[in-house]
Every structure is written in C-alpha cells, then in structure tokens.
Design a protein around this motif. Structure first.
Motif, PDB file in Angstrom:
ATOM      1  N   GLN A 180     -53.031  41.766  24.290  1.00 47.82           N
ATOM      2  CA  GLN A 180     -52.737  43.128  23.855  1.00 47.82           C
ATOM      3  C   GLN A 180     -51.321  43.604  24.188  1.00 47.82           C
ATOM      4  O   GLN A 180     -50.690  44.282  23.366  1.00 47.82           O
ATOM      5  N   PRO A 181     -50.757  43.285  25.366  1.00 49.33           N
ATOM      6  CA  PRO A 181     -49.401  43.781  25.663  1.00 49.33           C
ATOM      7  C   PRO A 181     -48.342  43.351  24.656  1.00 49.33           C
ATOM      8  O   PRO A 181     -47.331  44.031  24.498  1.00 49.33           O
ATOM      9  N   ALA A 182     -48.569  42.236  23.971  1.00 48.32           N
ATOM     10  CA  ALA A 182     -47.586  41.775  22.983  1.00 48.32           C
ATOM     11  C   ALA A 182     -47.545  42.653  21.749  1.00 48.32           C
ATOM     12  O   ALA A 182     -46.669  42.484  20.892  1.00 48.32           O
ATOM     13  N   PHE A 183     -48.474  43.614  21.637  1.00 43.96           N
ATOM     14  CA  PHE A 183     -48.529  44.478  20.462  1.00 43.96           C
ATOM     15  C   PHE A 183     -48.312  45.945  20.824  1.00 43.96           C
ATOM     16  O   PHE A 183     -48.681  46.839  20.062  1.00 43.96           O
ATOM     17  N   GLU A 184     -47.691  46.180  21.981  1.00 45.38           N
ATOM     18  CA  GLU A 184     -47.337  47.545  22.344  1.00 45.38           C
ATOM     19  C   GLU A 184     -46.131  47.995  21.528  1.00 45.38           C
ATOM     20  O   GLU A 184     -45.361  47.178  21.009  1.00 45.38           O
ATOM     21  N   LYS A 185     -45.950  49.302  21.427  1.00 42.76           N
ATOM     22  CA  LYS A 185     -44.991  49.873  20.485  1.00 42.76           C
ATOM     23  C   LYS A 185     -43.568  49.357  20.695  1.00 42.76           C
ATOM     24  O   LYS A 185     -42.887  48.976  19.733  1.00 42.76           O
ATOM     25  N   ASP A 186     -43.100  49.311  21.944  1.00 43.41           N
ATOM     26  CA  ASP A 186     -41.714  48.892  22.155  1.00 43.41           C
ATOM     27  C   ASP A 186     -41.514  47.423  21.800  1.00 43.41           C
ATOM     28  O   ASP A 186     -40.459  47.028  21.284  1.00 43.41           O
ATOM     29  N   ILE A 187     -42.528  46.615  22.053  1.00 47.66           N
ATOM     30  CA  ILE A 187     -42.449  45.199  21.698  1.00 47.66           C
ATOM     31  C   ILE A 187     -42.439  45.044  20.175  1.00 47.66           C
ATOM     32  O   ILE A 187     -41.655  44.272  19.612  1.00 47.66           O
ATOM     33  N   LEU A 188     -43.303  45.792  19.489  1.00 44.18           N
ATOM     34  CA  LEU A 188     -43.349  45.726  18.030  1.00 44.18           C
ATOM     35  C   LEU A 188     -42.023  46.153  17.416  1.00 44.18           C
ATOM     36  O   LEU A 188     -41.572  45.580  16.426  1.00 44.18           O
ATOM     37  N   ASN A 189     -41.391  47.164  18.000  1.00 43.36           N
ATOM     38  CA  ASN A 189     -40.093  47.597  17.479  1.00 43.36           C
ATOM     39  C   ASN A 189     -39.051  46.486  17.601  1.00 43.36           C
ATOM     40  O   ASN A 189     -38.223  46.297  16.706  1.00 43.36           O
ATOM     41  N   ALA A 190     -39.100  45.763  18.706  1.00 42.23           N
ATOM     42  CA  ALA A 190     -38.172  44.637  18.869  1.00 42.23           C
ATOM     43  C   ALA A 190     -38.477  43.536  17.856  1.00 42.23           C
ATOM     44  O   ALA A 190     -37.564  42.927  17.280  1.00 42.23           O
ATOM     45  N   TYR A 191     -39.765  43.275  17.619  1.00 43.63           N
ATOM     46  CA  TYR A 191     -40.135  42.311  16.580  1.00 43.63           C
ATOM     47  C   TYR A 191     -39.552  42.738  15.234  1.00 43.63           C
ATOM     48  O   TYR A 191     -39.062  41.921  14.452  1.00 43.63           O
ATOM     49  N   GLY A 192     -39.636  44.049  14.955  1.00 46.37           N
ATOM     50  CA  GLY A 192     -39.199  44.554  13.657  1.00 46.37           C
ATOM     51  C   GLY A 192     -37.747  44.257  13.377  1.00 46.37           C
ATOM     52  O   GLY A 192     -37.382  43.893  12.251  1.00 46.37           O
ATOM     53  N   GLN A 193     -36.907  44.382  14.370  1.00 46.38           N
ATOM     54  CA  GLN A 193     -35.489  44.098  14.168  1.00 46.38           C
ATOM     55  C   GLN A 193     -35.272  42.635  13.797  1.00 46.38           C
ATOM     56  O   GLN A 193     -34.456  42.300  12.939  1.00 46.38           O
ATOM     57  N   THR A 194     -36.040  41.749  14.437  1.00 44.06           N
ATOM     58  CA  THR A 194     -35.950  40.321  14.104  1.00 44.06           C
ATOM     59  C   THR A 194     -36.402  40.066  12.674  1.00 44.06           C
ATOM     60  O   THR A 194     -35.793  39.276  11.941  1.00 44.06           O
ATOM     61  N   MET A 195     -37.496  40.746  12.254  1.00 44.92           N
ATOM     62  CA  MET A 195     -37.982  40.589  10.875  1.00 44.92           C
ATOM     63  C   MET A 195     -36.923  40.999   9.864  1.00 44.92           C
ATOM     64  O   MET A 195     -36.758  40.360   8.820  1.00 44.92           O
ATOM     65  N   ILE A 196     -36.211  42.072  10.155  1.00 43.43           N
ATOM     66  CA  ILE A 196     -35.184  42.567   9.245  1.00 43.43           C
ATOM     67  C   ILE A 196     -34.077  41.526   9.068  1.00 43.43           C
ATOM     68  O   ILE A 196     -33.624  41.247   7.952  1.00 43.43           O
ATOM     69  N   GLU A 197     -33.661  40.921  10.158  1.00 42.62           N
ATOM     70  CA  GLU A 197     -32.623  39.902  10.081  1.00 42.62           C
ATOM     71  C   GLU A 197     -33.100  38.675   9.298  1.00 42.62           C
ATOM     72  O   GLU A 197     -32.362  38.128   8.459  1.00 42.62           O
ATOM     73  N   THR A 198     -34.316  38.234   9.562  1.00 46.33           N
ATOM     74  CA  THR A 198     -34.845  37.050   8.885  1.00 46.33           C
ATOM     75  C   THR A 198     -35.027  37.303   7.393  1.00 46.33           C
ATOM     76  O   THR A 198     -34.730  36.437   6.556  1.00 46.33           O
ATOM     77  N   THR A 199     -35.526  38.498   7.055  1.00 43.93           N
ATOM     78  CA  THR A 199     -35.712  38.837   5.640  1.00 43.93           C
ATOM     79  C   THR A 199     -34.370  38.895   4.921  1.00 43.93           C
ATOM     80  O   THR A 199     -34.247  38.459   3.768  1.00 43.93           O
ATOM     81  N   GLY A 200     -33.336  39.423   5.588  1.00 40.73           N
ATOM     82  CA  GLY A 200     -32.004  39.440   5.000  1.00 40.73           C
ATOM     83  C   GLY A 200     -31.507  38.047   4.659  1.00 40.73           C
ATOM     84  O   GLY A 200     -30.876  37.829   3.610  1.00 40.73           O
ATOM     85  N   GLU A 201     -31.796  37.090   5.514  1.00 42.86           N
ATOM     86  CA  GLU A 201     -31.404  35.701   5.247  1.00 42.86           C
ATOM     87  C   GLU A 201     -32.129  35.152   4.012  1.00 42.86           C
ATOM     88  O   GLU A 201     -31.543  34.424   3.204  1.00 42.86           O
ATOM     89  N   MET A 202     -33.408  35.487   3.863  1.00 42.73           N
ATOM     90  CA  MET A 202     -34.156  35.045   2.687  1.00 42.73           C
ATOM     91  C   MET A 202     -33.531  35.617   1.411  1.00 42.73           C
ATOM     92  O   MET A 202     -33.362  34.902   0.409  1.00 42.73           O
ATOM     93  N   LEU A 203     -33.163  36.884   1.446  1.00 44.05           N
ATOM     94  CA  LEU A 203     -32.605  37.520   0.255  1.00 44.05           C
ATOM     95  C   LEU A 203     -31.263  36.913  -0.130  1.00 44.05           C
ATOM     96  O   LEU A 203     -30.928  36.828  -1.321  1.00 44.05           O
ATOM     97  N   GLU A 204     -30.497  36.477   0.849  1.00 43.28           N
ATOM     98  CA  GLU A 204     -29.248  35.774   0.534  1.00 43.28           C
ATOM     99  C   GLU A 204     -29.533  34.474  -0.213  1.00 43.28           C
ATOM    100  O   GLU A 204     -28.800  34.087  -1.123  1.00 43.28           O
ATOM    101  N   ARG A 205     -30.597  33.789   0.168  1.00 45.47           N
ATOM    102  CA  ARG A 205     -30.953  32.533  -0.509  1.00 45.47           C
ATOM    103  C   ARG A 205     -31.393  32.778  -1.946  1.00 45.47           C
ATOM    104  O   ARG A 205     -31.350  31.861  -2.776  1.00 45.47           O
ATOM    105  N   TRP A 206     -31.844  33.988  -2.250  1.00 46.84           N
ATOM    106  CA  TRP A 206     -32.284  34.295  -3.610  1.00 46.84           C
ATOM    107  C   TRP A 206     -31.103  34.558  -4.560  1.00 46.84           C
ATOM    108  O   TRP A 206     -31.284  34.546  -5.773  1.00 46.84           O
ATOM    109  N   GLU A 207     -29.946  34.807  -4.023  1.00 46.80           N
ATOM    110  CA  GLU A 207     -28.820  35.249  -4.842  1.00 46.80           C
ATOM    111  C   GLU A 207     -28.531  34.311  -6.017  1.00 46.80           C
ATOM    112  O   GLU A 207     -28.287  34.784  -7.140  1.00 46.80           O
TER     113      GLU A 207
END
Length: 458
Positions: free
Chosen positions: A112-139
C-alpha cells in the motif's frame, strides 16, 4: 409442491435457471469458445442470474445488487476458487495477486505505501517523460500513410511507464521480447482456467513454451531486484519499499523470492490492464469524431499547449469520462471468479456451498436498467448528474470491495496523461476495413493488431 419443499425453497432460495447444455459437457464448449458471448447470450435468455452445467459448473451473477453481495456485503463467503489461485500462482507465486485471506491482507499492507499520493505524483512525472519519448518515435508516421499498431504501442508504453516509474528500471531494449511473452502467458493461463484438464500437466508444446516464457520473465524480474539490492543510493520506488520491509508473518527480511512474487504480479497485471484500456480508448475515439473533438478541445483549454503535469489530471474531466466509458464497454478485467464457502441466497436464488460464482463486468456494464443505449459510446453518461443514480457496483472495471485493484489510482493517473499527450500532437485514425474482435483471455484485449495512421492534431 409439498409443504416441506415449499419451506426449504423459502429458506434456501429458488434454484437458478440456466441452459441444459450437452450431456456431461454442459456449456463448457461455448464458454471455452467465447466466454463473453456465452455469458451475454445466457443473460439475455435467462436473466440476471444463470446456472451453467458441466464439468465446470458456474453461476453467473449479473445484477449490480448481486455483484455487491459477492464483493462487499458477504465478501468473506466468496474467496477465489483454488483452481484459479493455483494457476495464477504458477506465474505470480504467493504475491498479492494470487493471495487469499491473511496472506492477502499482509501483502496488501506491504504494498500500500507504494500507492500513496506523493509517490504516485512522482510516478506521474516519470510517465510524462516516457510518453513524450513514445510520441517522438511516432513523428516519422505523421501524414505519410505508414501504419502503427496502436495495440502494440500501448503495450510498450504501459510496460515502459510501469518499469520506469514503479521499478526504476529501463525495459525499452527488451520490450519487443517481453510483450509477446506476457501475452502468451496470459492466454495460456486463461486456457488453463476454462478447460477440465489442465494443459500444463500434459507434455504439450504450449506447456513447454509457458515454462520457457516464465523463465525469461523471471530473469528480467530478478535482474530488477538484484540491481535494487546492489544500488548504493536507492530511490523510493515500489521495489525498494518491498526490499526494505519485513515479512508480516515472520518478521524476517523479505527474500528475493518474495519480492519476485510481488513484482511480477504488478509487472503483468499493472501493464496489461492499462494497455488494453488505452487501446480500446483510441479505437473508440477513432470511431466517434465528436467525442474526439470534445476531448481535444478540453486538452487544449486545460494545457494551453504545454506538457501536462500530474496536477492537471483532475482538470481533464472529459478525458476521464472517455476512459471510463471505454472501460465500461471493454473492461480490461472482464471476469471475476469466486467460490461460495457456505450456502447463500442472492436475489432470492440459492447459491450452493462449493459452487463457482462468476461476475462479468462486460455483461453488467450493458444492463439496460442502468445504462441507456448500453452498446453506444457516450462518455458523458459519467458526468456527476447522469451517473448519480447508478448502483455502486453497476460499474466495476477495477473490481470492488476490499479487493478492489490496488493499482486503480496509478492507472487513473497514467491513462489520462497518455491520452492527453497523444491528443496534443496527433490524431490516430483506424485503418479502414478492419474488424476488431475482443479476445477474452485474462484481460479483454483486441485479438489482432489494431492498425492506425497518424495525422497532426489540429
């Protein structure tokens, strides 16, 4: 009917109606062929509770009140059947995904601690970076007529997001091998759940392949654990939280085997459900241009052309409605199986001790008493005004009750981020002429590649 028989019926409930099926086999062939269609057909003919005969006897419960009885009101009476957990354990061991009773409760507390709000927010920033890399590959695909398999792309991005966010591990080089391995493991496990004779106990090519696939996945998982064990400065991610914890039952440090069982469960379940939901979302948006226009307008208004942050997710309400509607029509986890420990009465019907109970979100999500135009794509049915009347478990894409998916909050950050970032730059269009069939395995993914072309978003 005698007075004694009437009294027994009143106490135990009425017998559950259902198809007679074939001698000895009952309905097993129809269920093996396409369990979603078999459940839909039976519900339409027999109503909100259906009994299937055969070597695998099943009671299908469709009404939201019946679902709530199993998942919430009398949850202690409905653990998962051993034949289900035993087969899940062949992949995920004794981790949270397959655990029951006290072991499940202990594993849930550790995770459960891995899904607390501050941890999820940190995960979110990583997701944004990874998704940006995928979109570059689509160009290179933009406006050139080249085709992308959006199903494969969503599998890749969900795996990459999960690995980089929760495991702090770069899987990009291995995605082309991991994706088909996971797909085979899930499909093979589904076959094991729907056949009277476990194919894994026979010297079949599929059984040998399953052993090989699992060995390959284990190699990846143990590498993740090993790198975390040896790191000098550990980041605060899911794996390190596991390794820093103690076994709740013995107090001893968590072993590599115990960590492996937890990590592989999240590794498989955490990306498979998200990738399926995202694939169906883009498929449905490509067929509903007005919904795409509304989604695109909201993304432009909320983000104003900038890269999203986790704080933007709650503002993307229409994006959320689109995702919820996609999971209504194609719930990633479309079937939940339980076993009645003791006799129960559900909706006036007798559910015998020892019988298998099936809850099928795909069917319940189409109940016309609760969903207007149930086969139609209508994201705005999830606005607060229109959804206020829904019974609690008329909608359960993440399960419900105490065992509701622990990763639902992770998914509902990741999926809006991916959809919004795609909509900012591109518009995926389904290649004409495709017929996309759902494949009911452990999750409800499209059976075949889902091919799209990509144009620049306007």
């Amino acid at each position: 009917m005698t007075a004694t028989a009437e009294a027994t019926t009143a106490t135990k409930g009425r017998p559950i109606p259902g198809p007679q099926g074939q001698p000895f086999l009952g309905s097993i062939r129809e269920i093996q062929r396409d369990n979603v269609q078999a459940f839909m057909d039976a519900w339409l003919e027999y109503g909100d509770i259906v009994h299937f005969r055969g070597p695998l006897t099943i009671n299908l419960l469709v009404h939201p009140d019946y679902v709530e009885r199993v998942l919430r009101d009398n949850v202690a009476n409905y653990p998962r059947p051993e034949f289900v957990t035993d087969k899940l354990k062949s992949i995920v061991g004794d981790g949270l995904v397959a655990a029951e009773g006290d072991r499940w409760a202990n594993a849930r507390r550790v995770s459960q601690p891995a899904f607390e709000k501050d941890i999820l927010n940190a995960y979110g920033q990583t997701m944004i970076e990874t998704t940006g890399e995928m979109l570059e590959r689509w160009e290179p695909y933009v406006d050139g007529g080249r085709r992308l398999d959006i199903k494969s792309e969503m599998m890749h991005i969900s795996l990459a997001n999960l690995a980089t966010a929760m495991f702090h591990f770069d899987l990009r080089e291995a995605l082309d091998e991991i994706e088909p391995a996971v797909a085979f493991a899930l499909a093979h496990t589904n076959r094991r759940l729907t056949t009277p004779v476990d194919p894994q106990k026979l010297p079949l090519p599929s059984s040998k392949r399953f052993v090989k696939v699992l060995a390959g996945l284990n190699q990846v998982i143990y590498r993740i654990i090993g790198e975390h064990r040896n790191a000098e400065d550990g980041v605060r991610d899911f794996v390190n939280m596991l390794l820093e914890s103690n076994d709740p039952e013995t107090g001893a440090p968590v072993t590599d085997q115990q960590a492996r069982d937890e990590v592989i469960g999240f590794f498989i379940a955490g990306h498979e459900t998200v990738s399926s939901a995202l694939t169906w979302t883009f498929y449905l948006l490509s067929q509903n241009p007005e919904s795409w226009r509304k989604l695109k307008a909201e993304v432009d208004e909320v983000l104003g052309g900038r890269t999203p942050t986790v704080e933007d997710v709650p503002k993307l309400k229409y994006v959320e409605y689109v995702l919820l509607e996609a999971m209504r029509l194609y719930p990633p986890i479309f079937v939940l199986m339980r076993r009645a420990v003791a006799d129960d009465v559900v909706g006036g019907y007798h559910v015998p001790a020892g019988s298998t109970v099936v809850l099928c979100a795909y069917v319940t999500h189409r109940h016309p008493d609760y969903w207007h135009n149930p086969e139609g794509f209508d994201p705005e049915r999830f606005t607060p005004e229109r959804s206020a009347h829904l019974p609690r478990l008329a909608y359960f894409p993440f399960g419900g009750g105490p065992r509701k998916c622990i990763g639902n909050t992770f998914a509902m950050i990741e999926m809006p981020v991916v959809v919004a970032m795609v909509a900012q730059r591109y518009k995926p269009n389904l290649v004409p002429g495709q017929v996309v069939f759902p494949e009911p395995a452990i999750s409800l993914r499209p059976r075949d590649p889902v091919l799209v072309t990509v144009e620049r978003a306007e």
